[in-house]
Design a protein around this motif. Structure first.
Motif: not given
Length: 616
Positions: A32-37, A42-44, A148-151
């Motif tokens: 699968g693909i995940c495009n975090i942009s 701002k600063e992932p 997962g993602i955070t600043e």
């Protein structure tokens, strides 16, 4: 099969897609693909978690219920990620089994997809693998990876911001979640508690249903609180309970002071503590005790934090606070547990913990039946299963002596390691006389004769004196074969299942009454040694303690008396049976049933074969 499963679960995965995540639409479904942009960070910074459900799977296998396991896996991963203040993006899972079952795989993935929707993440990949020879016949495993993602500037915890007086909030658990099952399963099996029976503390549900209650997912509420900037730390209460969960996010100079009066201990935990004699200290070091997530906020931010959490359908409780910690002090203290957790209000009866219970019980009631285990020189024995069972306070017997043929035998070595009296009697000596002397010396009340012992050599006098107190173990589903021969015989005959039998030996009869049996499925790649090892370590390790428990408690005797019918009554009640003029020739399904020892004219043979093939 793998392609069919992949096709079936693709619609489930598509329902979970979220911004930034795309499924692989190629013919091979590689990734699968995940495009975090696309996610406006701002600063992932990426946060990952890898988990497995663990031995809770064993309960699911027995109950044949697989729709909750996926939720447990997602909860483990998503809650870990949320505890870092990160938003779960996607989960990827792997389902492996000795032989893939499309329905089983679909139910697991259905649970995964529903839980991903609740957590706000995508099920971006779910692979299957057929792995014969790795698992038991009905076993499987499911593991998961989450991202997962955070600043970059905001990952939790913030131990530098924590100080004495900070408040600890608790979010309620739904039950045991996925932890403590190795301990609980061994305790329950030793005490003879059946998963399909009504739960002792909740007669409206089976014990297995209570244990399989899916874990709660806290990610949306925790991430929402983290984004307010008020959350200093979050700790999922998983492996190691409170004693491991909260301290790992605290600075060394602080400790957590929890007040047990601030929340109700759920009935399942009260029952576990009472039934198995587990102290409060051990309970909080093993189980979540009703709190699945602990959150730390400043005292002045409590009201805002509570409002935020309630806005995400949580019912948070103030369960404690942080305090200064001395050098020799523990990182966590649970105050008031011994007093407010002592009674089970749901049942209206007192359920004291082990140290209270022991002072109230009659010492004679606590006396255990003394067992002598007799073996020869087999390379494997079920002694370990008996020793583990007797560690449970509820188990009514204990091994006090072992008699073997050689000091180098597995049985004698295991006994000596466990500190049990063990003597060696060579085969060419007066074995029975030496055995009688050891039984008298150890004051044994029950004899267990293992696979490699031929009890007919004991003589009718010995067997008559010990009738009702002599259990014999055989590595087959019949009473006749001794040693490792049954495993070889099972492979030669091409049977689908084999197992073990524990029976009470009665001198002068070939039909001694069977007490317990356990079965295992014969794998295509089994050898006599591998099959015999599985019979001993998986089947006999369960059947022998269970047989001892039934005999010592008197339950088996009562069950026999209830089920016993006089021969005349049986004959009168039996329906008339036609007598065929010639022996019937069986083929097809009937022949297969007969090979497995099931008569094709007795009830639902399809259900019988299904259960046999699953090793039940």
């Amino acid at each position: 099969m793998e392609q069919a499963i992949s096709t079936n679960i693709r619609p489930l995965m598509q329902q979970t897609l979220r911004p930034g995540c795309e499924e692989d639409t190629g013919p091979h479904g590689l990734a699968g693909i995940c495009n975090i942009s696309d996610l406006n960070y701002k600063e992932p910074m990426l946060v990952n978690s890898v988990n497995a459900v663990g031995t809770k799977l064993k309960v699911a296998m027995v109950m044949e219920r697989f729709d909750t396991i996926g939720a447990d896996l997602v909860a483990l991963c998503a809650n870990d990620i949320a505890a870092r203040g990160a938003e779960p993006l996607f989960v990827m899972a792997n389902f492996s089994a000795p032989k893939l079952d499309a329905q089983q795989a679909y139910l697991v993935n259905q649970g995964l997809a529903e839980a991903c929707t609740e957590a706000g993440c995508a099920l971006l990949g779910s692979k299957t693998a057929e792995m014969p020879g790795i698992f038991s016949a009905s076993g499987f495993d499911v593991t998961g990876f989450a991202l997962g993602i955070t600043e970059l500037s905001k990952p939790l915890p913030h131990p530098d911001r924590m100080c004495s007086g900070d408040v600890i909030l608790g979010l309620a658990s739904s039950g045991l979640h996925s932890n403590g099952f190795s301990l609980l399963r061994s305790l329950a099996e030793a005490a003879g508690i059946k998963y399909r029976a009504a739960a002792p503390f909740d007669p409206t549900r089976t014990f297995g249903e209570v244990l399989l209650t899916p874990s709660r997912i806290y990610s949306k509420a925790v991430v929402a609180l983290a984004r307010t900037g008020k959350l200093k730390g979050a700790a999922p209460i998983t492996s190691g309970g409170f004693r491991r969960g909260i301290p790992r996010i605290l600075p060394q100079e602080l400790k957590a002071q929890l007040n047990a009066e601030k929340w109700d201990l759920p009935a399942v935990f009260r029952w576990i503590a009472w039934k198995f004699g587990i102290s409060c200290h051990e309970m909080v070091a093993t189980f979540n005790c009703g709190i699945g997530m602990a959150l730390i906020v400043a005292a002045e931010d409590v009201a805002e934090a509570l409002e935020t959490l309630r806005g995400h359908n949580e019912e948070p409780l103030v369960i404690g606070q942080l305090a200064a910690r001395g050098e020799s002090e523990e990182h966590i203290v649970v105050e008031g547990a011994e007093s407010c957790w002592l009674t089970m209000q749901e049942l209206g009866v007192s359920m004291p913990f082990a140290h209270v219970l022991s002072s109230l019980q009659d010492k004679h009631i606590l006396t255990r039946t003394r067992i002598c285990v007799v073996g020869a020189d087999a390379s494997m024995t079920p002694l370990r299963g008996l020793l583990e069972a007797q560690e449970v306070a509820a188990f009514p017997a204990e091994v006090v002596a072992v008699v073997g043929h050689s000091k180098d035998s597995k049985l004698v070595r295991e006994a000596q390691t466990a500190g049990i009296s063990a003597i060696c009697v060579a085969k060419d000596t007066n074995f029975v006389e030496r055995l009688e002397a050891e039984l008298e010396k150890s004051r044994a009340e029950l004899v267990v004769a293992l696979n490699d012992v031929d009890v007919t050599t004991f003589g009718d006098d010995f067997c008559s004196r010990w009738e009702g107190k002599l259990l014999v173990v055989r590595a087959s589903l019949t009473r006749r074969l001794v040693g490792t021969e049954p495993a070889a015989a099972a492979l030669e005959q091409g049977v689908c299942i084999t197992g073990c039998t524990v029976y009470q030996h009665v001198a002068g009869t070939a039909s001694s009454p069977i007490v317990t049996q356990e079965s295992t499925q014969v794998a295509p790649d089994d050898t006599p040694s591998s099959l015999y090892k599985r019979i001993v370590t998986e089947c006999e390790a369960k059947a022998v303690p269970e047989a001892v428990r039934l005999i010592v408690s008197g339950k088996w005797k009562r069950q026999r008396e209830v089920g016993r019918v006089a021969p005349d009554a049986k004959a009168a009640a039996a329906p008339p049976r036609s007598s065929p003029s010639a022996p019937q020739c069986m083929d097809g399904d009937a022949a297969r049933y007969d090979k497995r020892g099931v008569s094709a004219d007795k009830g639902d043979v399809h259900a019988a074969i299904k259960n046999m093939d699953k090793g039940l």
